[in-house]
Design a protein around this motif. Structure first.
Motif, PDB file in Angstrom:
ATOM      1  N   LEU A 155       5.298   3.049  -9.066  1.00 40.86           N
ATOM      2  CA  LEU A 155       4.371   2.636 -10.119  1.00 40.86           C
ATOM      3  C   LEU A 155       3.957   3.794 -11.026  1.00 40.86           C
ATOM      4  CD1 LEU A 155       2.054   0.252  -8.054  1.00 40.86           C
ATOM      5  CD2 LEU A 155       3.992  -0.344  -9.508  1.00 40.86           C
ATOM      6  N   THR A 156       4.589   4.960 -10.879  1.00 44.75           N
ATOM      7  CA  THR A 156       4.283   6.083 -11.768  1.00 44.75           C
ATOM      8  C   THR A 156       4.870   5.815 -13.150  1.00 44.75           C
ATOM      9  OG1 THR A 156       4.307   7.617  -9.906  1.00 44.75           O
ATOM     10  CG2 THR A 156       4.530   8.563 -12.112  1.00 44.75           C
ATOM     11  N   GLU A 157       4.014   5.939 -14.183  1.00 43.08           N
ATOM     12  CA  GLU A 157       4.447   5.709 -15.556  1.00 43.08           C
ATOM     13  C   GLU A 157       3.902   6.826 -16.445  1.00 43.08           C
ATOM     14  OE1 GLU A 157       4.523   1.276 -16.617  1.00 43.08           O
ATOM     15  OE2 GLU A 157       2.963   1.405 -15.074  1.00 43.08           O
ATOM     16  N   GLY A 158       4.557   7.025 -17.551  1.00 40.92           N
ATOM     17  CA  GLY A 158       4.242   8.180 -18.388  1.00 40.92           C
ATOM     18  C   GLY A 158       3.153   7.966 -19.397  1.00 40.92           C
ATOM     19  N   TYR A 159       2.035   7.356 -19.010  1.00 43.76           N
ATOM     20  CA  TYR A 159       0.895   7.273 -19.917  1.00 43.76           C
ATOM     21  C   TYR A 159      -0.382   7.381 -19.114  1.00 43.76           C
ATOM     22  CZ  TYR A 159       1.795   2.358 -18.717  1.00 43.76           C
ATOM     23  OH  TYR A 159       2.083   1.205 -18.065  1.00 43.76           O
ATOM     24  N   THR A 160      -1.480   7.624 -19.822  1.00 44.77           N
ATOM     25  CA  THR A 160      -2.743   8.013 -19.200  1.00 44.77           C
ATOM     26  C   THR A 160      -3.138   7.059 -18.064  1.00 44.77           C
ATOM     27  OG1 THR A 160      -3.439   8.901 -21.318  1.00 44.77           O
ATOM     28  CG2 THR A 160      -5.155   8.555 -19.663  1.00 44.77           C
TER      29      THR A 160
ATOM     30  N   THR B  88      -0.035   8.503 -14.208  1.00 44.55           N
ATOM     31  CA  THR B  88       0.908   9.592 -14.025  1.00 44.55           C
ATOM     32  C   THR B  88       0.753  10.307 -12.688  1.00 44.55           C
ATOM     33  OG1 THR B  88      -0.632  11.105 -15.139  1.00 44.55           O
ATOM     34  CG2 THR B  88       1.013   9.981 -16.517  1.00 44.55           C
ATOM     35  N   ASP B  89      -0.316  10.040 -11.922  1.00 45.62           N
ATOM     36  CA  ASP B  89      -0.586  10.752 -10.673  1.00 45.62           C
ATOM     37  C   ASP B  89       0.264  10.175  -9.543  1.00 45.62           C
ATOM     38  OD1 ASP B  89      -1.533  12.099  -8.499  1.00 45.62           O
ATOM     39  OD2 ASP B  89      -3.644  11.507  -8.749  1.00 45.62           O
ATOM     40  N   ASN B  90       1.326  10.925  -9.135  1.00 50.25           N
ATOM     41  CA  ASN B  90       2.220  10.445  -8.078  1.00 50.25           C
ATOM     42  C   ASN B  90       1.495  10.234  -6.759  1.00 50.25           C
ATOM     43  OD1 ASN B  90       4.512  10.376  -9.681  1.00 50.25           O
ATOM     44  ND2 ASN B  90       5.066  12.502  -9.227  1.00 50.25           N
ATOM     45  N   ASP B  91       0.463  11.042  -6.464  1.00 47.74           N
ATOM     46  CA  ASP B  91      -0.210  11.005  -5.168  1.00 47.74           C
ATOM     47  C   ASP B  91      -1.426  10.083  -5.148  1.00 47.74           C
ATOM     48  OD1 ASP B  91       1.586  12.808  -4.038  1.00 47.74           O
ATOM     49  OD2 ASP B  91       0.476  14.516  -4.879  1.00 47.74           O
ATOM     50  N   GLU B  92      -1.693   9.356  -6.217  1.00 50.70           N
ATOM     51  CA  GLU B  92      -2.827   8.439  -6.232  1.00 50.70           C
ATOM     52  C   GLU B  92      -2.596   7.314  -5.215  1.00 50.70           C
ATOM     53  OE1 GLU B  92      -5.375   5.625  -9.352  1.00 50.70           O
ATOM     54  OE2 GLU B  92      -3.432   6.463  -9.940  1.00 50.70           O
ATOM     55  N   LYS B  93      -3.622   7.029  -4.368  1.00 48.81           N
ATOM     56  CA  LYS B  93      -3.531   5.929  -3.420  1.00 48.81           C
ATOM     57  C   LYS B  93      -3.661   4.605  -4.172  1.00 48.81           C
ATOM     58  CE  LYS B  93      -5.640   8.597   0.325  1.00 48.81           C
ATOM     59  NZ  LYS B  93      -6.806   8.688   1.242  1.00 48.81           N
ATOM     60  N   VAL B  94      -2.688   3.714  -3.978  1.00 49.78           N
ATOM     61  CA  VAL B  94      -2.632   2.476  -4.755  1.00 49.78           C
ATOM     62  C   VAL B  94      -2.484   1.286  -3.810  1.00 49.78           C
ATOM     63  CG1 VAL B  94      -1.363   1.164  -6.487  1.00 49.78           C
ATOM     64  CG2 VAL B  94      -1.613   3.635  -6.743  1.00 49.78           C
ATOM     65  N   THR B  95      -3.265   0.251  -4.076  1.00 52.29           N
ATOM     66  CA  THR B  95      -3.075  -1.058  -3.439  1.00 52.29           C
ATOM     67  C   THR B  95      -2.475  -1.987  -4.485  1.00 52.29           C
ATOM     68  OG1 THR B  95      -4.952  -0.753  -1.956  1.00 52.29           O
ATOM     69  CG2 THR B  95      -4.194  -2.998  -2.306  1.00 52.29           C
ATOM     70  N   TRP B  96      -1.248  -2.411  -4.267  1.00 57.42           N
ATOM     71  CA  TRP B  96      -0.507  -3.202  -5.254  1.00 57.42           C
ATOM     72  C   TRP B  96      -0.571  -4.679  -4.871  1.00 57.42           C
ATOM     73  CZ3 TRP B  96       5.448  -2.830  -6.457  1.00 57.42           C
ATOM     74  CH2 TRP B  96       5.718  -3.482  -7.672  1.00 57.42           C
ATOM     75  N   VAL B  97      -1.334  -5.453  -5.631  1.00 59.97           N
ATOM     76  CA  VAL B  97      -1.448  -6.895  -5.408  1.00 59.97           C
ATOM     77  C   VAL B  97      -0.342  -7.575  -6.198  1.00 59.97           C
ATOM     78  CG1 VAL B  97      -2.919  -8.913  -5.593  1.00 59.97           C
ATOM     79  CG2 VAL B  97      -3.928  -6.674  -5.103  1.00 59.97           C
ATOM     80  N   ARG B  98       0.567  -8.246  -5.482  1.00 59.44           N
ATOM     81  CA  ARG B  98       1.737  -8.836  -6.133  1.00 59.44           C
ATOM     82  C   ARG B  98       1.649 -10.357  -6.171  1.00 59.44           C
ATOM     83  NH1 ARG B  98       7.203  -5.905  -4.453  1.00 59.44           N
ATOM     84  NH2 ARG B  98       7.742  -6.891  -6.447  1.00 59.44           N
ATOM     85  N   SER B  99       0.425 -10.869  -6.228  1.00 59.97           N
ATOM     86  CA  SER B  99       0.219 -12.316  -6.311  1.00 59.97           C
ATOM     87  C   SER B  99      -1.129 -12.570  -6.965  1.00 59.97           C
ATOM     88  CB  SER B  99       0.239 -12.946  -4.911  1.00 59.97           C
ATOM     89  OG  SER B  99      -0.877 -12.498  -4.170  1.00 59.97           O
ATOM     90  N   ALA B 100      -1.365 -13.800  -7.304  1.00 65.07           N
ATOM     91  CA  ALA B 100      -2.704 -14.172  -7.778  1.00 65.07           C
ATOM     92  C   ALA B 100      -3.687 -14.115  -6.622  1.00 65.07           C
ATOM     93  CB  ALA B 100      -2.666 -15.576  -8.382  1.00 65.07           C
ATOM     94  N   LEU B 101      -4.985 -13.896  -6.934  1.00 64.27           N
ATOM     95  CA  LEU B 101      -6.043 -13.916  -5.945  1.00 64.27           C
ATOM     96  C   LEU B 101      -6.916 -15.126  -6.189  1.00 64.27           C
ATOM     97  CD1 LEU B 101      -7.209 -10.181  -5.759  1.00 64.27           C
ATOM     98  CD2 LEU B 101      -5.738 -11.395  -4.171  1.00 64.27           C
ATOM     99  N   GLN B 102      -7.186 -15.917  -5.157  1.00 67.32           N
ATOM    100  CA  GLN B 102      -8.096 -17.050  -5.268  1.00 67.32           C
ATOM    101  C   GLN B 102      -9.151 -16.921  -4.185  1.00 67.32           C
ATOM    102  OE1 GLN B 102      -6.527 -20.780  -6.423  1.00 67.32           O
ATOM    103  NE2 GLN B 102      -8.053 -21.986  -5.354  1.00 67.32           N
ATOM    104  N   PHE B 103     -10.404 -17.284  -4.518  1.00 62.88           N
ATOM    105  CA  PHE B 103     -11.530 -17.061  -3.636  1.00 62.88           C
ATOM    106  C   PHE B 103     -12.115 -18.395  -3.170  1.00 62.88           C
ATOM    107  CE2 PHE B 103     -11.068 -13.535  -6.492  1.00 62.88           C
ATOM    108  CZ  PHE B 103     -11.199 -12.430  -5.684  1.00 62.88           C
TER     109      PHE B 103
ATOM    110  N   PHE C   2       0.848  -1.184   0.000  1.00 65.85           N
ATOM    111  CA  PHE C   2       0.000   0.000   0.000  1.00 65.85           C
ATOM    112  C   PHE C   2       0.890   1.242   0.000  1.00 65.85           C
ATOM    113  CE2 PHE C   2      -1.893  -3.438   2.380  1.00 65.85           C
ATOM    114  CZ  PHE C   2      -3.180  -3.530   1.882  1.00 65.85           C
ATOM    115  N   GLY C   3       0.434   2.301  -0.664  1.00 64.98           N
ATOM    116  CA  GLY C   3       1.165   3.554  -0.626  1.00 64.98           C
ATOM    117  C   GLY C   3       0.769   4.445  -1.788  1.00 64.98           C
ATOM    118  N   ARG C   4       1.448   5.613  -1.873  1.00 67.68           N
ATOM    119  CA  ARG C   4       1.251   6.472  -3.050  1.00 67.68           C
ATOM    120  C   ARG C   4       1.855   5.791  -4.275  1.00 67.68           C
ATOM    121  NH1 ARG C   4       3.483  11.097  -3.860  1.00 67.68           N
ATOM    122  NH2 ARG C   4       5.406  10.516  -2.765  1.00 67.68           N
ATOM    123  N   ARG C   5       1.356   6.161  -5.437  1.00 70.03           N
ATOM    124  CA  ARG C   5       1.856   5.542  -6.676  1.00 70.03           C
ATOM    125  C   ARG C   5       3.363   5.759  -6.802  1.00 70.03           C
ATOM    126  NH1 ARG C   5       0.039   3.413 -11.135  1.00 70.03           N
ATOM    127  NH2 ARG C   5      -2.134   3.737 -10.535  1.00 70.03           N
ATOM    128  N   GLN C   6       3.836   6.984  -6.492  1.00 68.78           N
ATOM    129  CA  GLN C   6       5.264   7.251  -6.598  1.00 68.78           C
ATOM    130  C   GLN C   6       6.051   6.454  -5.566  1.00 68.78           C
ATOM    131  OE1 GLN C   6       6.689  11.180  -5.434  1.00 68.78           O
ATOM    132  NE2 GLN C   6       7.909  11.283  -7.319  1.00 68.78           N
TER     133      GLN C   6
END
Length: 730
Positions: free
Chosen positions: A266-271, A274-289, A258-262
């Motif tokens: 995870l900040t990248e130069g396409y639509t 690009t928002d450095n301050d966007e709140k992002v939850t980064w899932v780094r694994s598969a999800l199974q339910f 969890f954290g800001r995009r920057q």
């Protein structure tokens, strides 16, 4: 009182006579029977009313008493004691040693003799005891003074006390720690059963040397793996307070961040990236339910392939599956929908009307066909039920559309012999069987109103086309008219599974009847399976999954009387976030609104199946039953007769009256333990049973066994399966 002279003279004469007689014999006797004197006594006093009054001395240091002969006797008034002169000093007689006196051997010949001290007093001077180690702490061992310098030692040089060690490294050092269990040699009495208080900011801990230190209570400022209480959602949270990412890991691999995009990089130069301050939850694994136990494959999951394609896959209808997501490689991407297993599963597009709480099917993709508004398997590759508008296409209201050899849609010619079009109306020759509305292939169609989604089925017995539910996929479906689940049958032997929905008016009609107890949901469904003369139902709603076998295949179904009778069987479930540990015991516990959920707390409730040991408050039991925490046993009290049962452990006899305590026969409760205590010493208390003995004394004879008549006396007794025995008397 006056004595007349003649009487006084008589007494004087008698005394002189006695003195004269005594002098002649060199003996003197005063008192009664003066003529009868013991020959061994130089001076004898005899009286039943009077005693010998000695001189009363307050100072023995003044002359001539300071040099009195040995054997002189006086009454010393300061401490009210008898004193005798011996070895040149005044010794106290009878009452022991005075506060400032001391004991000494009288001669060299008696220095090695033993002597004892009775009563109380002080010993002055130096008292030496043989064979005592330096630093030993003395204690009483029965009637003797003893030492154990190995386990009870005072470090004189450093002023330290050792218990269990003779080399203490602190002011108080207690040895005896059992490394295998972590049990120290120090015990605080009754602390194990004390009421646990709310934690504060400080706790006692142990450093690497074993020293007891004061440290910050981790439970006051940290999240505990056993859970926290009293959380203030405005102040307490799990995370960081600065611009650092928060990571959840397993096997030291990040799974969720969890954290800001920057901050997460995870900040990248396409639509949209690009928002450095966007709140992002980064899932780094598969999800199974989680899925119900009935789903044994196609567990739902979300993942990213090695080509970078995002995919979603999961179970459908228990045995089928669906999948959708990106596809392709090397800048040749796409998006696909998959539904299948046996190839006849539909992909549906629906809309929902909130006002009427109804769903409307807009489009269906099934078996390689597309249906718009069909609500069933399309008959053609494209089937449209309802209006259709085709723009940008040449044509007139008097023409029909057709497909040419290329598959293009265009106007087609009309056989005017059989067809005609006038102002947008198509007419036909109704005398031809193919155009007869009541026939298909010259065979009659039953004149009845078909239901939603019905298709025509040929019935050779009746020689008719009958409107019937579309069960091409091997199952039929229906909606119950009432909440009575016995009407959810599976009567068609060719299609042995039928899917039933609850009544459409379920919120108004109430919950299921004749179903599993405890169900409260208004939305519920039933799968019915035919098997010979029985029907098996699978019931499910938002919080219950249950099974039952009924008799018969046609509604209303009847209960299968057995034997044994078949009731509803609920399937036990658990919350999707729960992960069970080997050895952890399962207990009922709801994490949502399911009524059959179970939980596990392996850290505090654990079964070691290898060693057959149960741990409470620990997952590493060291005994058959290992309780790490307080233990509560039943206790009650009474003043009169009572009978102890399997629900009792401790009984307190109060009051001063008589009472009989009846205990079970020992052969009915092998191993059972009771604690019996009497508060008052007044009154008789008996322990009695229908058979057996207590420590060899019959429990059946007379009043039984008499409890010791001592106030606050307790007995702990236990059955060996034949008789009762006293384990402890307190």
């Amino acid at each position: 009182m006056k004595i007349v002279l003649p009487i006084r003279l008589s007494i004087l004469a008698a005394l002189c006579t006695c003195i004269s007689t005594a002098l002649q014999a060199q003996q003197l006797k005063l008192g009664t029977t003066p003529t009868v004197i013991q020959k061994s006594a130089l001076l004898e006093l005899e009286s039943t009313k009077q005693g010998l009054l000695l001189t009363r001395i307050s100072d023995t240091l003044s002359a001539p008493l300071n040099t009195a002969l040995d054997g002189t006797i006086i009454y010393f008034t300061p401490d009210k004691s008898l004193r005798v002169r011996a070895n040149g000093i005044w010794q106290k007689l009878g009452s022991g040693v005075g506060l400032n006196d001391y004991i000494q051997n009288l001669s060299a010949g008696t220095q090695t003799a033993s002597f004892s001290i009775n009563g109380s007093g002080s010993i002055g001077g130096t008292l030496g005891l043989p064979s005592l180690a330096s630093g030993s702490v003395l204690f009483m061992n029965g009637a003797n003074v003893a030492q154990n310098s190995t386990n009870f030692f005072w470090d004189i040089a450093n002023s330290r006390l050792g218990v269990g060690t003779n080399t203490p490294n602190n002011k108080l050092e207690v040895a005896g720690t059992t490394a295998a269990t972590g049990t120290s040699g120090l015990r605080l009495k009754d602390l194990g059963t004390a009421t646990v208080q709310a934690y504060n900011s400080k706790v006692l801990s142990i450093n690497n040397n074993g020293d007891v230190i004061v440290t910050t209570n981790a439970g006051a400022n940290n999240w505990l793996i056993t859970g926290n209480t009293g959380i203030d959602q405005t102040l307490n949270f799990l995370g960081t307070t600065d611009d650092k990412k928060m990571s959840l890991r397993s096997n030291n691999q990040p799974y969720l961040e969890f954290g800001r995009r920057q901050t997460l990089g995870l900040t990248e130069g396409y639509t949209d990236y690009t928002d450095n301050d966007e709140k992002v939850t980064w899932v780094r694994s598969a999800l199974q339910f989680e899925v119900p136990p009935a789903v044994s494959f196609y567990k739902p999951k979300m993942w990213t392939t090695t080509d970078g394609n995002f995919r979603i896959k999961g179970a459908s209808a228990g045995t089928d599956y669906f999948e959708m997501g990106a596809t392709g490689t090397a800048n040749n991407g796409g998006f696909e929908f998959i539904i299948g297993d046996d190839g006849d599963e539909p992909i549906l597009f629906k809309s929902y009307n909130y006002a009427t709480t109804t769903f409307t099917e807009m489009m269906r993709l099934q078996s390689g066909k597309v249906g718009i508004g069909t609500n069933a398997l399309p008959v053609r590759k494209l089937e449209v039920q309802g209006d259709m508008r085709l723009t940008a296409s040449a044509g007139t209201p008097t023409s029909l559309l057709g497909r040419d050899a290329n598959g293009d849609i265009a106007n087609m010619a009309i056989n005017t012999t059989t067809l005609g079009i006038a102002t947008g109306t198509l007419t036909a020759n109704n005398n031809s069987n193919i155009w007869n509305a009541n026939k298909v292939q010259n065979r009659n169609v039953l004149d009845s109103v078909p239901g939603t989604g019905d298709v025509l089925k040929w019935n050779p017995t009746r020689s008719l086309w009958l409107p019937s539910p579309d069960i091409t996929g091997g199952a039929s479906y229906g909606t119950l008219a009432s909440t009575d689940i016995r009407n959810a049958d599976a009567p068609d032997a060719n299609y042995r599974m039928k899917i039933w929905a609850g009544p459409p008016s379920a919120p108004a009609a109430g919950t299921v009847s004749q179903g599993p107890l405890g169900t409260t949901a208004f939305a519920w469904s039933v799968l019915s399976f035919q098997n010979a003369a029985y029907t098996t139902q699978l019931y499910f709603d938002k919080n219950t999954l249950a099974l039952r076998e009924w008799q018969g295949n046609t509604a209303p179904l009847t209960a299968n009387a057995g034997p044994p009778a078949n009731p509803w069987y609920k399937v036990v479930t658990t919350h999707g976030d729960n992960i069970f540990t080997d050895g952890g015991l399962i207990f009922a516990g709801k994490t949502s609104d399911a009524s059959t959920e179970v939980k596990q707390d392996d850290a505090n409730l654990h079964w070691d199946n290898t060693n057959k040991e149960l741990g409470i408050g620990t997952n590493a039991p060291a005994s058959t039953l290992d309780v790490r925490g307080s233990l509560s046993m039943p206790i009650r009290s009474g003043t009169t007769n009572t009978t102890l049962t399997a629900d009792d452990y401790t009984f307190i006899k109060t009051g001063t009256g008589n009472a009989t305590i009846n205990i079970p026969a020992a052969n009915t409760c092998a191993g059972r333990i009771y604690i019996v205590k009497r508060v008052s010493a007044t009154g008789s208390v008996f322990i009695k049973s229908t058979t057996g003995t207590l420590d060899g004394t019959s429990l059946t004879a007379g009043s039984g066994v008499t409890f010791t008549a001592t106030a606050n006396r307790s007995w702990m007794i236990q059955s060996d399966g034949t008789n009762w025995y006293i384990l402890a008397q307190l």
